[in-house]
Design a protein around this motif. Structure first.
Motif, PDB file in Angstrom:
ATOM      1  N   PHE B  61       0.812  -1.215   0.000  1.00 42.96           N
ATOM      2  CA  PHE B  61       0.000   0.000   0.000  1.00 42.96           C
ATOM      3  C   PHE B  61       0.851   1.273   0.000  1.00 42.96           C
ATOM      4  O   PHE B  61       0.343   2.347   0.276  1.00 42.96           O
ATOM      5  N   LYS B  98      -4.485   1.642 -12.709  1.00 42.84           N
ATOM      6  CA  LYS B  98      -5.535   2.380 -11.986  1.00 42.84           C
ATOM      7  C   LYS B  98      -4.905   3.379 -11.011  1.00 42.84           C
ATOM      8  O   LYS B  98      -5.343   4.536 -10.916  1.00 42.84           O
ATOM      9  N   PHE B  99      -3.852   2.939 -10.320  1.00 41.86           N
ATOM     10  CA  PHE B  99      -3.158   3.838  -9.385  1.00 41.86           C
ATOM     11  C   PHE B  99      -2.556   5.028 -10.145  1.00 41.86           C
ATOM     12  O   PHE B  99      -2.604   6.168  -9.681  1.00 41.86           O
ATOM     13  N   ILE B 129      -4.946  -1.658   8.613  1.00 40.13           N
ATOM     14  CA  ILE B 129      -4.158  -0.815   7.701  1.00 40.13           C
ATOM     15  C   ILE B 129      -4.696   0.619   7.764  1.00 40.13           C
ATOM     16  O   ILE B 129      -5.906   0.823   7.615  1.00 40.13           O
ATOM     17  N   ALA B 130      -3.792   1.553   7.987  1.00 39.49           N
ATOM     18  CA  ALA B 130      -4.173   2.972   7.958  1.00 39.49           C
ATOM     19  C   ALA B 130      -3.399   3.647   6.832  1.00 39.49           C
ATOM     20  O   ALA B 130      -2.172   3.556   6.773  1.00 39.49           O
ATOM     21  N   LEU B 131      -4.127   4.288   5.925  1.00 41.80           N
ATOM     22  CA  LEU B 131      -3.488   4.943   4.784  1.00 41.80           C
ATOM     23  C   LEU B 131      -3.343   6.445   5.033  1.00 41.80           C
ATOM     24  O   LEU B 131      -4.139   7.041   5.767  1.00 41.80           O
ATOM     25  N   LEU B 135      -7.231   5.513  -1.559  1.00 34.67           N
ATOM     26  CA  LEU B 135      -6.853   4.991  -2.871  1.00 34.67           C
ATOM     27  C   LEU B 135      -8.007   5.211  -3.847  1.00 34.67           C
ATOM     28  O   LEU B 135      -9.148   5.406  -3.409  1.00 34.67           O
ATOM     29  N   PRO B 136      -7.730   5.201  -5.155  1.00 37.51           N
ATOM     30  CA  PRO B 136      -8.814   5.433  -6.117  1.00 37.51           C
ATOM     31  C   PRO B 136      -9.933   4.406  -5.966  1.00 37.51           C
ATOM     32  O   PRO B 136      -9.683   3.224  -5.762  1.00 37.51           O
ATOM     33  N   GLY B 137     -11.161   4.912  -6.019  1.00 32.25           N
ATOM     34  CA  GLY B 137     -12.320   4.019  -5.918  1.00 32.25           C
ATOM     35  C   GLY B 137     -12.793   3.810  -4.504  1.00 32.25           C
ATOM     36  O   GLY B 137     -13.703   3.001  -4.273  1.00 32.25           O
ATOM     37  N   SER B 138     -12.199   4.496  -3.528  1.00 29.10           N
ATOM     38  CA  SER B 138     -12.593   4.303  -2.135  1.00 29.10           C
ATOM     39  C   SER B 138     -12.356   5.591  -1.357  1.00 29.10           C
ATOM     40  O   SER B 138     -11.431   6.353  -1.668  1.00 29.10           O
ATOM     41  N   ILE B 141      -9.747   5.376   4.690  1.00 30.40           N
ATOM     42  CA  ILE B 141      -8.307   5.428   4.954  1.00 30.40           C
ATOM     43  C   ILE B 141      -7.931   4.395   6.024  1.00 30.40           C
ATOM     44  O   ILE B 141      -6.788   4.329   6.454  1.00 30.40           O
ATOM     45  N   GLN B 142      -8.899   3.625   6.469  1.00 28.68           N
ATOM     46  CA  GLN B 142      -8.600   2.564   7.438  1.00 28.68           C
ATOM     47  C   GLN B 142      -9.414   1.332   7.051  1.00 28.68           C
ATOM     48  O   GLN B 142     -10.607   1.433   6.746  1.00 28.68           O
ATOM     49  N   ASP B 143      -8.751   0.182   7.036  1.00 31.60           N
ATOM     50  CA  ASP B 143      -9.449  -1.049   6.652  1.00 31.60           C
ATOM     51  C   ASP B 143      -8.680  -2.236   7.233  1.00 31.60           C
ATOM     52  O   ASP B 143      -7.533  -2.087   7.696  1.00 31.60           O
ATOM     53  N   THR B 144      -9.306  -3.386   7.195  1.00 32.93           N
ATOM     54  CA  THR B 144      -8.627  -4.585   7.683  1.00 32.93           C
ATOM     55  C   THR B 144      -8.316  -5.501   6.503  1.00 32.93           C
ATOM     56  O   THR B 144      -8.982  -5.474   5.474  1.00 32.93           O
ATOM     57  N   ALA B 145      -7.286  -6.337   6.686  1.00 30.70           N
ATOM     58  CA  ALA B 145      -6.911  -7.309   5.655  1.00 30.70           C
ATOM     59  C   ALA B 145      -6.620  -8.635   6.340  1.00 30.70           C
ATOM     60  O   ALA B 145      -6.121  -8.665   7.477  1.00 30.70           O
TER      61      ALA B 145
END
Lengths: 419, 185
Positions: B61, B98-99, B129-131, B135-138, B141-145
């Motif tokens: 990321f 896409k990026f 994960i904290a960005l 990111l494009p399409g979302s 800024i915080q999500d789990t994986a």
């Protein structure tokens, strides 16, 4: 080791040796009596797609779209045979309806039996069979479980106990294209190409079938000549006793492959004016032009079957090894085997080959000054693989494996007391 | 027999103390073993595995549209298994284009949350994960994986993101294993 066993299992699945053409069976349109692909198949090539069922959802709404790739053939009757890569086949099995797997006639020869074998080979070691048997005692054996997965009646993901095998599977499909194990048949696939894996890319709309008025094509395969032998010097000496030149020996390998004779027949038609008397008294005859069959024109093609790879080896035979360590060792203390095995081509030497205008292909390999250090008889072995033949893009014969053996004597000078 | 006088006030204090201690014991037992911000790292192997997962996600990321795709991929592959590298590479073209189109310039901070499954040589980790930017399409800024890491000759390495059905299966299995414990209390 596990990957090697897996590889062998999948290769065993690949070999269509038990498949025989049956006119009542659609697979008869695909394989001939010898289990080879029929010459009248149209090779549609490899098609790559990015289907939803091979998409990996990532955090933040991103996704990795994995390649689903298929090698496809179209039969004379408009059926389409699809060979997915190993990873594509795995994901198809996990999504039998979304991927269209459920619409296929089944795998070559034994319906979904081969598919079950495939799944057992690639994923069987990663199933928690203990938990599965506790939750589902109705499955008496793994095949029943895989059958339920393929029918869409059983969720397989709940019972996976390992994760790395999926990426291993992806790597295998990229590195080993030979791992295309499953032949899936889609009846009338050419007409319904929008709904089959790979879509309509390259699909040929078949012309209406015409009555067979000419003989079937014939394939004649002639025997190649193949040899491996020492060429110089006359009596090679072990390099340890030839300290100045270390001459060793030269080995030459040769193969000559006559062309594959492919004979086919073209129906020849001529336009003729056909007239019928007028239906009215005194009227002019009614004429029309018709295409009339005249003859079957024979075409004889000389197809080159070129050499794709050549490998030559030399190995000191068992008797010579026993002589060195036994009898020679008694008179010359410390005698030992320096190097019993040599990879001559490719390695110490190389090969070149080509085909002439008549379709005859030759290849010659040479390994010069091979430093044989042990006396005795070396068994020479030559293995050659050909490319197979094609005519107008259609495979006619499969690649052949040819081999030959030879002998090479290496000498040693031993001192002797003369009375 | 000797008589010991005890004041009524002391008896009340003692009862209150006993009640407070009992409440404290119950409260400690009822506390979760770990909270969301701390990793449930039980040993050194878990620490190494979770660090490998975090390193890979931070590389994955860390997107800078000014660089070539191969630079980004090389950074991910450096902390991945060879097969995991191919897994990412297989779908990298579409993702990176896409990026680049969206001129993404993002870094990530990754925190291991929980080891959710394991075998002798594999572990699956839930990661937070904290960005630095979406990111494009979302808009998140915080999500789990959920990621799989594998123990190799070169230590623990990232292998892949889990598929949706795998994540669902693991979550269902967790629910089923937690439920009997509650019933037993």
């Amino acid at each position: 080791m596990k990957r090697f066993i897996l590889f062998l299992t999948l290769l065993a699945l690949l070999i269509p040796s038990t498949v025989y053409a049956q006119e009542q069976n659609p697979w008869g349109e695909v394989f001939d009596d010898n289990g080879n692909l029929r010459s009248d198949l149209v090779d549609l090539g490899v098609t790559t797609e990015h289907p939803d069922w091979m998409s990996v959802e990532l955090p933040f709404g991103q996704s990795l779209n994995l390649d689903a790739d298929y090698h496809r053939y179209q039969t004379a009757n408009g059926n389409v045979v699809v060979l997915p890569s190993a990873s594509t086949l795995f994901f198809m099995a996990m999504n039998p309806y979304e991927s269209g797997l459920a619409n296929s006639v089944g795998m070559m020869g034994n319906g979904y039996g081969g598919m079950i074998t495939f799944l057992g080979a690639v994923a069987g070691n990663n199933i928690d069979w203990g938990r599965l048997s506790t939750d589902h005692p109705e499955y008496k054996n793994p095949d029943q479980f895989w059958g339920a997965v393929l029918n869409g009646q059983q969720d397989v993901w709940t019972y996976f106990s390992g994760w790395g095998f999926i990426t291993t599977l992806l790597q295998m499909s990229w590195n080993d294209t030979a791992l295309r194990t499953a032949y899936l048949m889609y009846l009338n696939g050419a007409q319904n190409c929008a709904s089959i894996p790979g879509g309509c890319s390259g699909v040929v709309n078949p012309p209406p079938p015409q009555p067979k008025i000419c003989p079937e094509p014939k394939v004649t395969i002639q025997q190649p000549t193949i040899s491996i032998q020492k060429t110089a010097p006359s009596n090679p000496l072990v390099v340890g006793q030839d300290t100045e030149n270390r001459r060793g020996a030269d080995v030459q390998a040769r193969v000559t492959i006559p062309p594959v004779i492919f004979t086919w027949y073209e129906p020849i038609y001529e336009d003729e004016e056909v007239c019928e008397p007028s239906t009215t008294v005194g009227g002019a005859p009614v004429c029309r032009t018709e295409s009339v069959f005249k003859e079957c024109r024979e075409h004889v093609e000389h197809l080159p079957d070129a050499v794709a790879s050549m490998q030559a080896t030399a190995a000191l035979d068992a008797a010579s090894q026993a002589w060195i360590t036994g009898k020679l060792g008694q008179t010359h203390y410390g005698a030992y085997i320096h190097q019993a095995n040599f990879i001559l081509i490719p390695g110490l030497g190389s090969w070149i080959g080509g085909c002439d205008g008549g379709g005859t292909c030759t290849a010659t390999g040479q390994a010069l000054k091979v430093p044989f250090a042990d006396p005795g008889t070396f068994d020479l072995r030559l293995n050659v693989v050909t490319t197979g033949t094609r005519f107008m893009g259609i495979p006619i014969t499969q690649p052949r494996q040819l081999s030959a053996d030879g002998k090479l004597q290496v000498y040693v000078t031993l001192p002797a007391l003369v009375p | 027999m000797k008589e010991i006088p005890v004041l009524k006030r002391n008896i009340i204090v003692a009862i209150i103390l006993a009640f407070v201690i009992a409440l404290g014991i119950i409260a400690i037992q009822a506390l979760p073993l770990h909270n969301g911000s701390q990793p449930s790292v039980s040993n050194q192997e878990d620490t190494l595995a979770s660090k490998a997962a975090a390193a890979a996600l931070e590389a994955f990321f860390h997107v800078d549209y000014r660089y070539e795709k191969d630079i980004w991929l090389n950074n991910v592959c450096a902390v991945s298994t060879p097969t995991g590298c191919q897994f990412i590479s297989a779908g990298a073209d579409l993702l990176w284009s896409k990026f680049q189109e969206a001129r993404a310039d993002v870094t990530a901070t990754v925190t291991p949350q929980e080891k959710v499954a394991e075998t002798a040589t594999e572990q699956v980790w839930k990661m937070l994960i904290a960005l630095s930017a979406p990111l494009p399409g979302s808009n998140k800024i915080q999500d789990t994986a959920y990621v799989a890491v594998i123990k190799t000759d070169n230590g623990w390495k990232f292998d892949r993101f889990l598929l949706e059905p795998e994540i669902k299966a693991i979550l269902v299995r967790q629910t089923m294993t937690v439920t009997p414990v509650k019933e037993g209390k």
